[in-house]
Design a protein around this motif. Structure first.
Motif, PDB file in Angstrom:
ATOM      1  N   THR A  74      47.957  13.448  57.690  1.00  0.00           N
ATOM      2  CA  THR A  74      47.275  12.275  57.111  1.00  0.00           C
ATOM      3  C   THR A  74      47.773  11.001  57.778  1.00  0.00           C
ATOM      4  OG1 THR A  74      47.141  13.455  55.005  1.00  0.00           O
ATOM      5  CG2 THR A  74      46.741  11.089  54.939  1.00  0.00           C
ATOM      6  N   LEU A  82      46.397  10.695  61.263  1.00  0.00           N
ATOM      7  CA  LEU A  82      44.998  10.256  61.271  1.00  0.00           C
ATOM      8  C   LEU A  82      44.883   8.748  61.057  1.00  0.00           C
ATOM      9  CD1 LEU A  82      43.438  13.224  59.301  1.00  0.00           C
ATOM     10  CD2 LEU A  82      42.780  12.544  61.587  1.00  0.00           C
ATOM     11  N   VAL A  83      45.720   8.216  60.181  1.00  0.00           N
ATOM     12  CA  VAL A  83      45.718   6.760  59.950  1.00  0.00           C
ATOM     13  C   VAL A  83      46.118   6.042  61.237  1.00  0.00           C
ATOM     14  CG1 VAL A  83      46.832   4.866  58.691  1.00  0.00           C
ATOM     15  CG2 VAL A  83      46.157   6.928  57.471  1.00  0.00           C
ATOM     16  N   GLU A 113      43.295   6.069  63.698  1.00  0.00           N
ATOM     17  CA  GLU A 113      42.291   5.067  63.314  1.00  0.00           C
ATOM     18  C   GLU A 113      42.719   3.687  63.811  1.00  0.00           C
ATOM     19  OE1 GLU A 113      39.254   2.987  60.990  1.00  0.00           O
ATOM     20  OE2 GLU A 113      39.403   4.929  61.959  1.00  0.00           O
ATOM     21  N   MET A 158      41.200  18.606  59.453  1.00  0.00           N
ATOM     22  CA  MET A 158      41.970  17.467  59.969  1.00  0.00           C
ATOM     23  C   MET A 158      42.172  17.592  61.476  1.00  0.00           C
ATOM     24  SD  MET A 158      44.885  17.082  57.112  1.00  0.00           S
ATOM     25  CE  MET A 158      45.112  15.517  56.346  1.00  0.00           C
ATOM     26  N   MET A 162      40.938  15.056  64.289  1.00  0.00           N
ATOM     27  CA  MET A 162      41.889  14.468  65.247  1.00  0.00           C
ATOM     28  C   MET A 162      41.376  14.652  66.672  1.00  0.00           C
ATOM     29  SD  MET A 162      45.750  15.403  64.159  1.00  0.00           S
ATOM     30  CE  MET A 162      46.260  15.242  62.471  1.00  0.00           C
TER      31      MET A 162
END
Lengths: 289, 300
Positions: B131, B134-135, B138, B258, B262
Motif C-alpha cells: 500500500t 503504491l502511494v 502515485e 496490487m 504496480m
C-alpha cells in the motif's frame, strides 16, 4: 577546522568593508553577497553553525537590496538549515521569512515544501499545536498547486494531531475525505480501509454509539468491500463492547486484532482513551448499584 | 503514524522457550530433547512460550491465568517435547496409546493453526508495505507530470528568448532563425489512463454480486462452544484454520491486484519518462543554439 573559521571571518570582514564603501550601480551588494556566501561556506565547514546562519542572513539582506527575492529566500533557507543544528526557533523564523518571499514571487510549491519543513521541526520539538497549524497551511498550498499526494500526506498529519488534541470531528472529516478521494484511484484505493479505520477510531473516542453505527453504515455505502474486512469487524465489535459497557470484551477484541496487525502508537493511544472512558462508566454503574 | 514504532500491544517474548523440561524424562533424554528443541523450535512453541508474559496495556483487568481451552489443554500434556520429534524416542507412532495420539493430534492441529496465522500475519505485512509503495508510485507519477509541465514552461520562455536573440545583431546582419527538430509536446496521458477512473464501479459490482462484501458478511464469526474432548478440539482448530486460510486467500488475491496495478503504473511512468526525455533533449539542443547565437553576437 580553525583554518576554515579564520578564512570565514576574513571573507566576512571583506564583505562588511565592501558594504560600508562606495559601489557603482549596486555592484557593492553583488560583491558583498559573493563574499558572504564564501564566508558562510567556510563557517559550515568549520561546523560553526550559528555564525554560518548569521552570515546567510546577511547574504539574504544583500540579495533583497539587489531585488533578487528568489536568492534571498534561498539564503534564508540555508540559514534555517544551519540554525536547525543549534536553535530551532531561529530556524523556524528563517523558514517563515523564506516562505513569505516565495509567496511574493509566486513559487507556491516551494512555499508549501518549507511550510511542511517548519511543521516537521515543530513535530520534532513535540509542539503539536504549532505542527498542526503549519501542516494545515502546507496542505492548503499543496492543494492549490494540485500536488495531491503531498497535500494528502500533510492532511493525514493534521488529522493525526487533531485527534491527539481531542479535536475528533476535524480528524474524522479529513480521514473520510481522503478515503473518498482514494476510492477513485487505482493506486490509492488499497489504503481506503486504513483511512476508514482511523476515522472509525476517532468516532469511538466520541463515545456516541449511534454516531458510530451510522458511520459504519456510511463507510459500507462508501466502499462495499469494507464490511468484509478485519478493520470493520474491529470497529463493529468495539462499538458493541461500548454499548454493552463490557471492558473485558473490548480488551479481547483489540487483542485479537493486534495479534494479526500490530497497532501503532497513535491507535493505541486513542483506544486506551476509549478504554479509560469505558472503565469510568463501568465504575459509575457499580457505584449506582 | 504507522512507521517503525513498536506496538505496545505486542506480547513480550521471554528469554528462552527451552527452559521448560519434563520432570519425568531421564537425564540423557532431556539432553536429547534440548538438542532438538534448539534446532527445530517451531512457531507454535514460541507462541506457547509467550503466553506467560503479558505487557498488553489493554489487559490490566483480565485474569492473567485465564487461557484458551486449547492452550491450557496443550500445557497439561506432560509429553509435549516427545511430540516435537514424532515419538522417535518412544517407539514411534504405532506404540502410543489412543489418549497419547489424541493429545498429539491436538498438538499438531494447534501447530498448524499457528503456522497459518503466521502466514496471514506475513501477508498482512506485505499488504501494508505494498500500500505504501503504491502511494509512493502515485507521488512519483505526479512528479514526472509536474517536471514535464516545467519543461513546457521552459519552452515558452526559450521561444521568447530566441525571438529577442533573432532581433539583435544590427541592421545588415542576416536574420537568425532558431533550429527546431520537433515541437515540445508537454506531458502526454498514456493510453486511457486506467489509474484515474472517473467512475467508481464498486456499487455496480456489488449489485452484481462480484465484490467480497457478501462473503465478508459471513466472516462475522461466532465463537464456537467450549470443546470437551480431543476430537472437538481438533475440529475447533480446523475451523480456525479454515477461517485463516479464507482470509489468506482474500489477501493473496488483493496482493495480486496490487502487483498488477504496480506493474501498469510503472509502465506508464516509463512511457511518460520517454516523452519527457525527448522534450528535454529538444530543449537542450535549442539552448545550445541560443548560446551559440549569443556568443556570435558578443564576438562581433
Amino acid at each position: 577546522m580553525a583554518d576554515q573559521l579564520s578564512k570565514g571571518e576574513e571573507f566576512e570582514k571583506k564583505a562588511e568593508k565592501k558594504l560600508s564603501g562606495w559601489g557603482l550601480f549596486g555592484s557593492k551588494y553583488e560583491d558583498a553577497a559573493d563574499l558572504f556566501d564564501k564566508a558562510a561556506n567556510c563557517f559550515k565547514l568549520a561546523k560553526s553553525w550559528d555564525k554560518a546562519g548569521a552570515t546567510y542572513l546577511k547574504l539574504a539582506s544583500c540579495h533583497l537590496k539587489l531585488e533578487s527575492k528568489h536568492e534571498a529566500a534561498q539564503a534564508h533557507v540555508d540559514a534555517a538549515h544551519c540554525y536547525k543544528k543549534t536553535n530551532i526557533n531561529e530556524s523556524v523564523s528563517c523558514l517563515d521569512r523564506a516562505v513569505n518571499l516565495f509567496c511574493d514571487i509566486g513559487r507556491l510549491s516551494m512555499a508549501a515544501r518549507y511550510l511542511k519543513e517548519i511543521a516537521e521541526l515543530y513535530e520534532g520539538e513535540q509542539n503539536i499545536e504549532q505542527a498542526l497549524v503549519y501542516y494545515e497551511k502546507s496542505a492548503d498550498f499543496f492543494q492549490n498547486e494540485e500536488v495531491t499526494t503531498s497535500a494528502n500526506q500533510c492532511k493525514q498529519k493534521v488529522a493525526q494531531f487533531a485527534a491527539q488534541l481531542e479535536q475528533y470531528q476535524k480528524s474524522i472529516d479529513i480521514y473520510e475525505e481522503i478515503a473518498r478521494q482514494s476510492l477513485n484511484n487505482n493506486l490509492l484505493k488499497y489504503g481506503v480501509k486504513g483511512h476508514l479505520l482511523n476515522a472509525g477510531i476517532c468516532q469511538l473516542c466520541k463515545e456516541d454509539v449511534v454516531a458510530i453505527t451510522n458511520a459504519l453504515e456510511r463507510y459500507q455505502e462508501l466502499d462495499p468491500t469494507f464490511s468484509g474486512t478485519r478493520e470493520y469487524r474491529l470497529l463493529a465489535d468495539i462499538a458493541a463492547a461500548i454499548d454493552e459497557e463490557d471492558v473485558a470484551k473490548f480488551t479481547d477484541v483489540v487483542k485479537e486484532f493486534d495479534s494479526m496487525t500490530p497497532l501503532d502508537s497513535w491507535k493505541t493511544t486513542l483506544l486506551l482513551r476509549v478504554k479509560e472512558k469505558l472503565k469510568a462508566k463501568e465504575l459509575e454503574e457499580d457505584d449506582l448499584t | 503514524m504507522s512507521g517503525s514504532k513498536k506496538s505496545p500491544l505486542k506480547v513480550a517474548k521471554p528469554s528462552s522457550a527451552e527452559s521448560w523440561t519434563n520432570p519425568f524424562d531421564s537425564d540423557d533424554e532431556g539432553k536429547d530433547s534440548k538438542k532438538y528443541s534448539s534446532s527445530r523450535k517451531t512457531s507454535s512453541e514460541r507462541a506457547l512460550a509467550t503466553l506467560e508474559v503479558n505487557t498488553n496495556p489493554f489487559d490490566d483487568d483480565i485474569d492473567a491465568n485465564k487461557k484458551s481451552s486449547s492452550t491450557s489443554y496443550a500445557f497439561q500434556s506432560a509429553n509435549r517435547n516427545r511430540y516435537k520429534n514424532d515419538f522417535r524416542d518412544s517407539g514411534g507412532l504405532e506404540n502410543q496409546s489412543v489418549q497419547e495420539l489424541e493429545s498429539y493430534a491436538v498438538y499438531k492441529a494447534e501447530e498448524t493453526t499457528n503456522s497459518v496465522n503466521n502466514c496471514l500475519k506475513i501477508a498482512e505485512n506485505i499488504r501494508e508495505d505494498a500500500t505504501k509503495t503504491l502511494v509512493t508510485l502515485e507521488q512519483q507519477g505526479e512528479q514526472i507530470t509536474r517536471s514535464h509541465h516545467v519543461a513546457a514552461d521552459i519552452d515558452h520562455d526559450l521561444s521568447r528568448g530566441e525571438k529577442l536573440l533573432g532581433s539583435l545583431g544590427g541592421l545588415f546582419s542576416k536574420t537568425w532563425k532558431p533550429k527546431k527538430t520537433r515541437a515540445i509536446t508537454g506531458p502526454v496521458i498514456v493510453g486511457d489512463d486506467p489509474v484515474r477512473r472517473k467512475d467508481n464501479h464498486l456499487e455496480q459490482r456489488d449489485k452484481l454480486g462480484l465484490t467480497s462484501a457478501p462473503k465478508g458478511q459471513s466472516k462475522l464469526r461466532t465463537p464456537p462452544p467450549e470443546p470437551t474432548n480431543a476430537l472437538e478440539k481438533v475440529e475447533v482448530e480446523k475451523k480456525k484454520q479454515d477461517d485463516a486460510l479464507s482470509d489468506l486467500s482474500d489477501l493473496l488475491g488483493e496482493l495480486k491486484d496490487m502487483a498488477v496495478d504496480m506493474g501498469s503504473e510503472i509502465e506508464r511512468h516509463n512511457k511518460a519518462l520517454n516523452h519527457l526525455y525527448d522534450d528535454v533533449d529538444e530543449l537542450n539542443f535549442r539552448v545550445k543554439g541560443a548560446n551559440q547565437r549569443g556568443r556570435r553576437l558578443l564576438g562581433k
